[in-house]
Design an enzyme around this catalytic site. Structure first.
Site, PDB file in Angstrom:
ATOM      1  CD  GLU A 104       1.506   5.289   6.423  1.00  0.00           C
ATOM      2  OE1 GLU A 104       1.350   5.699   6.902  1.00  0.00           O
ATOM      3  OE2 GLU A 104       1.020   4.923   5.592  1.00  0.00           O
ATOM      4  CB  THR A 124      -0.867  -0.281   1.070  1.00  0.00           C
ATOM      5  OG1 THR A 124      -0.469  -0.035   2.528  1.00  0.00           O
ATOM      6  CG2 THR A 124      -1.982  -0.921   1.006  1.00  0.00           C
ATOM      7  CG  ASN A 141      -0.334   8.582   8.324  1.00  0.00           C
ATOM      8  OD1 ASN A 141      -0.782   7.701   7.976  1.00  0.00           O
ATOM      9  ND2 ASN A 141       0.888   8.568   8.486  1.00  0.00           N
ATOM     10  CB  SER A 171      -3.944   5.430   3.762  1.00  0.00           C
ATOM     11  OG  SER A 171      -3.282   5.919   5.005  1.00  0.00           O
ATOM     12  CB  THR A 209      -1.685  -1.878   9.220  1.00  0.00           C
ATOM     13  OG1 THR A 209      -2.315  -1.412  10.140  1.00  0.00           O
ATOM     14  CG2 THR A 209      -1.882  -1.962   8.058  1.00  0.00           C
ATOM     15  CE  LYS A 247      -0.107  -2.710   3.787  1.00  0.00           C
ATOM     16  NZ  LYS A 247      -0.582  -1.969   4.836  1.00  0.00           N
TER      17      LYS A 247
END
Lengths: 388, 388
Positions: free
Chosen positions: A264, A146, A383, A388, A184, A173
């Site tokens: 991220e 993702t 974010n 997302s 996640t 992932k």
């Protein structure tokens, strides 16, 4: 290679059209046997996505024939129609691979509260099935990405009682919403060892407890986390339990470290190591508390050796310790000894990506390490600017 | 006015030279009586700063004559010498105001792990004492600011049994490290009502429980939080307990709202209101969980009505609820009803500074609201670029 490194597995990754970017978004992993043993662990979030609710039931009997995964939508809080999409996906995969739907784990990742286009998913499953190959591991690992910037794959080899080797491979992932009780993330592990479901389950739970469960990138627990381990037995080796557990742990540790490294917007990977704890659970509690302290995480981003923020986080826990006995070091510099300032914080070098914080509670001999990331402008940007 | 709005109090705010900026950094509040009743609550952080350790003992007997506060250094994890600085400060204030050191509360705020220059503090105390005035409230409120952009002051009036009025005034500082069990903040409240220590204590605990304790700007609990309430009795009014409690609660609510409104780097003030909870504690748990979800907070900054992140946070709690019964609204738009997408999130207007999230657990009739802020670039900047 990853999930197809072990004999007895084929995989594929295709574009089903779920992502607006047009990138690959559907993966299929099939166990060609002779065994169909499987085990899985799931998010402890009580708001579980439909695929998790489905897969918990599918994996309960220890027999799994295939895993189908999609990015481009979490299929969570999508109403009864969302559950039907998961069910229909499992039915189709089961039909294609010659098993029942109940032997198929379904994984989804993406935005919560948005329905998946069912027909596109089903068409994608057919395409993926036609594409299955023993070389398909990388394509599958790519299709589940993702916000990941790189695909995550790992392979480790173990040795059986007769000196023959066995393989455990995996793909993962996960880049945001990484928190406790699994991050996640979607993880598929495969092995050619001949291992019974109960032994797979033991190995997987032990491995996740000290690897994925100790990644806490941003404190946000997902609704869709799934880690599944499939054994084909195609290699013919039946390893000793301790050896098998250790190889599974190594693959999980490899993948967990990759998740932290690709979190991220992160500039730093931070290991919070707590030593001298009375109980392992207390070491984890202290480490996680520091890992979730936004002020400390922002300080690391700013290369500010602000150990006071570590102390303030430690003080919020219920672990056994005396504040006046605490030691803290940052990248090897003992900035606080016995609750009192020691080495000059200005000598701490926070330039390298990897940061190590060691906290000695002086309350026992237990230890634990939790991995996190710093809090950066890029995290906020990623974010806030994109759903997302 | 604030702490000098009530009769019987004088205050001052001066520059002791603790801040490199040269701004005012030392405040003194003195109760001229006739009563010297006081009550205080402190951070629940187990790593308490020296002034908190001192003040807990000083306030235990319900008698307080003065409060001395400094910004420019937290005096926390500064070793035995740090405690001696707090002690010497209380001794000097006690000597000047004609009481014992044991009737003096000391409050400090600033960087942890850095010693306060003792002589500068003591010189500042003498200057402040010489400056004391019944008009000194604003100067005192200004001298305790750290990253605050405005001073926080509030005044509320109540009515006694005979129709005479009494006053409760207060000042607060606190802009980051704002979390539960009190935020990073120093708060001094004064009243001219004639109230016994036990009644002050009851009123203060009840008020902080539903005001300051429900501010959770960034989840980071401080080592120095202090809220102190002093009664002079100079107004001669002895209010009914319920009336007094309510006026104290209103002042605390006013100041708590100001803290949220001036939180470091925030673009939005977010009220997380949980209704339909089985227990009030569960409503607080759910609201706090959402208030600490970095992904949701970043989404609000980006004006993204990403209610899935609310759900994921709710799911991490132990509160009673059925995921398929949850309702969520954002600024009045019911984006999720019965665990299923409802109104179009695109119709949610997140432009205003104030955001209201309402979560209905459908598990009872209890409710609680926690206030937080969004996670912004400015927050990351402020907490990475400067030590604080």
């Amino acid at each position: 290679m990853s999930v197809t490194a072990a004999a007895g597995f084929r995989a594929a990754g295709v574009t089903a059209g779920l992502k607006t970017s047009g990138r690959p978004d559907l993966a299929l992993v099939v166990n060609d046997g002779p065994l169909d043993a499987g085990a899985a662990v799931y998010t402890s979030n009580r708001c579980k996505a439909h695929p998790v609710l489905w897969s918990e039931r599918a994996s309960a009997d220890g027999h799994l024939k295939a895993v189908v995964l999609n990015s481009g939508g979490a299929n969570c809080f999508t109403g009864p129609n969302g559950f039907q999409t998961t069910h229909a996906t499992a039915e189709l995969v089961g039909e294609l691979v010659g098993s029942g739907a109940g032997d198929v784990v379904v994984c989804s990742t993406g935005l919560i509260g948005v329905a998946l286009p069912r027909q596109k998913v089903l068409d994608g499953v057919r395409t993926a099935f036609a594409d299955l190959s023993t070389e398909g591991g990388t394509a599958a690992a790519t299709a589940i990405m993702t916000t990941d910037t790189v695909s995550k794959q790992a392979i480790e080899t173990g040795v059986g009682p007769q000196g023959d080797s066995f393989v455990v491979g995996g793909m993962a992932k996960g880049a945001g919403m990484l928190a406790p009780g699994l991050a996640t993330m979607l993880v598929v592990l495969t092995t050619d060892a001949a291992v019974e479901p109960a032994d797979l389950d033991r190995a997987l739970r032990a491995a996740t407890r000290t690897t994925f469960d100790r990644v806490d990138s941003d404190g946000c627990m997902s609704t869709n986390d799934t880690v599944v381990l499939l054994a084909s037995g195609a290699g013919g080796v039946t390893p000793e339990p301790a050896e098998f557990d250790e190889v599974v742990r190594r693959v999980c540790a490899d993948l967990a470290r990759m998740l932290v490294g690709d979190a991220e917007g992160a500039d730093h990977d931070i290991a919070i190591e707590v030593v001298g704890a009375a109980e392992e659970a207390e070491a984890v509690e202290v480490a996680r508390s520091v890992a979730r302290n936004n002020l400390f995480k922002a300080a690391v981003f700013g290369k500010d050796p602000n150990w006071g923020r570590v102390m303030a986080a430690v003080g919020t826990t219920s672990a056994q310790f005396d504040p006046q006995a605490l030691d803290v070091s940052l990248n090897g510099v003992a900035v606080c000894v016995g609750g009192t300032p020691h080495a000059d914080p200005a000598t701490v070098d926070l330039e390298p990506r990897e940061v190590r914080v060691v906290i000695d509670l002086h309350a026992g001999s237990e230890t634990a390490t939790v991995w996190t990331n710093d809090l950066t402008h890029a995290y906020v940007h990623e974010n806030s600017a994109y759903s997302s």
